[in-house]
Write an enzyme that holds these catalytic residues in place. Structure first.
Site, PDB file in Angstrom:
ATOM      1  N   TYR A  20     -43.994  98.226  46.810  1.00  0.00           N
ATOM      2  CA  TYR A  20     -43.023  98.582  45.746  1.00  0.00           C
ATOM      3  C   TYR A  20     -42.934 100.109  45.679  1.00  0.00           C
ATOM      4  CZ  TYR A  20     -40.933  98.691  40.992  1.00  0.00           C
ATOM      5  OH  TYR A  20     -40.134  98.916  39.890  1.00  0.00           O
ATOM      6  N   LYS A  28     -39.811  96.898  48.530  1.00  0.00           N
ATOM      7  CA  LYS A  28     -38.793  96.936  47.479  1.00  0.00           C
ATOM      8  C   LYS A  28     -38.512  98.413  47.296  1.00  0.00           C
ATOM      9  CE  LYS A  28     -38.808  96.486  42.445  1.00  0.00           C
ATOM     10  NZ  LYS A  28     -37.501  97.055  42.293  1.00  0.00           N
ATOM     11  N   GLU A  63     -26.982  99.665  41.073  1.00  0.00           N
ATOM     12  CA  GLU A  63     -25.689 100.354  41.105  1.00  0.00           C
ATOM     13  C   GLU A  63     -25.262 100.730  42.526  1.00  0.00           C
ATOM     14  OE1 GLU A  63     -28.516 101.037  39.695  1.00  0.00           O
ATOM     15  OE2 GLU A  63     -28.696 103.090  38.975  1.00  0.00           O
TER      16      GLU A  63
HETATM   17  C1  HMN Z   1     -38.719  96.087  38.452  1.00  0.00           C
HETATM   18  O1  HMN Z   1     -39.749  96.481  38.989  1.00  0.00           O
HETATM   19  O2  HMN Z   1     -38.735  95.391  37.469  1.00  0.00           O
HETATM   20  C2  HMN Z   1     -37.368  96.481  38.937  1.00  0.00           C
HETATM   21  O3  HMN Z   1     -36.911  95.797  39.977  1.00  0.00           O
HETATM   22  C3  HMN Z   1     -36.926  97.818  38.747  1.00  0.00           C
HETATM   23  C4  HMN Z   1     -35.469  97.975  39.175  1.00  0.00           C
HETATM   24  O4  HMN Z   1     -35.401  98.514  40.447  1.00  0.00           O
HETATM   25  C5  HMN Z   1     -34.678  98.710  38.141  1.00  0.00           C
HETATM   26  N1  HMN Z   1     -35.243  99.977  37.801  1.00  0.00           N
HETATM   27  C6  HMN Z   1     -35.615 100.245  36.542  1.00  0.00           C
HETATM   28  O5  HMN Z   1     -35.585  99.453  35.651  1.00  0.00           O
HETATM   29  C7  HMN Z   1     -36.042 101.626  36.240  1.00  0.00           C
HETATM   30  C8  HMN Z   1     -33.214  98.818  38.510  1.00  0.00           C
HETATM   31  O6  HMN Z   1     -32.704  97.530  38.473  1.00  0.00           O
HETATM   32  C9  HMN Z   1     -32.466  99.709  37.509  1.00  0.00           C
HETATM   33  O7  HMN Z   1     -32.668  99.255  36.196  1.00  0.00           O
HETATM   34  C10 HMN Z   1     -30.990  99.734  37.728  1.00  0.00           C
HETATM   35  O8  HMN Z   1     -30.708 100.012  39.063  1.00  0.00           O
HETATM   36  C11 HMN Z   1     -30.325 100.768  36.821  1.00  0.00           C
HETATM   37  O9  HMN Z   1     -30.664 102.070  37.239  1.00  0.00           O
END
Ligand code: HMN
Length: 297
Positions: free
Chosen positions: A135, A163, A191
């Protein structure tokens, strides 16, 4: 490995108003996600407030998700902690639960070298037979990983992928080039999912899939099923998702998604765990107005 292609929701952990875990809402969320066509779950990661749950709570959350999903979709358990020993404890528990893979955040806080990071992963992998997904989230951990690190890790057959939560698609493409076609790459910033797919991502793990599972499942279908996905359609879908994401990041990720799922009637409260931000009534009103005007949510 191809069974891990697809859309994996980084599951939220619903809480009651008093901050304890709401297991009924969690089960409801799992059912809701599966009904919308996602392919799997990433449990106990950043979105799941994994780093601010106790180790026992992380185990209980995983047990509920495994029991509710009952083999219908793939489950990746995020078992990472900054302590190798604690990560091993969670990995062993995850293996007993019968999950499909484990994932661990890069150890952060203490400044350790690439070699110690590699040894951390090797110790976790040696403790179970679960496939491992690295990760990588430099925005949160402050740790960048070298291409040599990825290449060495990818030579271990138990380490199946990464990931990749970064906006740097050049780096993503370089991982693909260095580690080969078999090494799985999960796009982590929702995004740029369509861009990530073109840079070589096999699928995606993301938090906004909690609120918009159908939209991302549709994007995956378009990307996976067609040799030449129809670009204008893909761009239009990404742009629909990004209208919501652009609104969300003016507020905050986890409380925003919880509030949306509360408005959608999927979970019973928008509470997040301290020290995360609890929205004020005024913020909730603004978010609700956006929700009511949106066709995507
Ligand atoms: C996790 O570990 O729960 C996630 O997969 C994290 C994920 O990559 C998200 N990052 C954060 O929450 C900071 C993204 O989905 C992110 O929320 C999204 O791309 C908006 O920036």
């Amino acid at each position: 490995r191809s069974a891990f292609r697809g859309i994996f929701t980084a599951l939220l952990t619903p809480l009651h108003k008093d901050g304890t875990i709401d297991f009924d809402s969690l089960a409801n969320l799992v059912e809701h996600q599966i009904s919308q066509g996602i392919h799997g779950f990433y449990v106990g990661g950043s979105t799941g407030e994994g780093f601010i749950l106790t180790t026992d709570e992380r185990e209980h959350v995983l047990e509920t998700v495994v029991r509710t999903a009952a083999g219908r979709v793939k489950i990746i358990a995020h078992i990472g902690c900054i302590s190798t020993m604690e990560s091993i404890r969670l990995a062993k528990h995850a293996e007993q639960q019968g999950v499909d893979a484990a994932s661990a955040v890069v150890p952060f806080y203490y400044k350790v070298s690439m070699q110690e990071i590699r040894e951390h992963y090797e110790a976790i992998m040696a403790a179970t037979s679960l496939p491992m997904i690295i990760y990588h989230f430099p925005g949160a951990t402050g740790v960048s990983l070298s291409m040599d690190f990825y290449e060495l890790m990818s030579r271990n057959p138990q380490c199946i992928g990464v990931k990749f939560t970064s906006l740097n698609l050049f780096e993503m493409q370089q991982i693909r080039a260095r580690c080969g076609r078999e090494f799985l790459i999960f796009n982590g910033h929702d995004e740029i999912y369509s861009g990530g797919a073109f840079a070589g991502a096999d699928g995606a793990i993301g938090s906004t899939f909690n609120m918009m599972p159908g939209l991302f499942a549709q994007m995956y279908k378009l990307i996976a099923a067609e040799e030449r996905p129809h670009m204008p359609t893909l761009q239009a879908l990404q742009s629909e998702a990004n209208e919501v994401i652009a609104h969300m990041i003016q507020f905050d990720v986890i409380p925003y998604e919880k509030y949306m799922l509360y408005l959608q009637g999927v979970i019973s409260s928008w509470t997040v765990r301290q020290p995360l931000k609890q929205f004020t009534e005024k913020e909730r009103e603004q978010i609700k107005a956006f929700y009511e005007g949106s066709d995507v949510l």
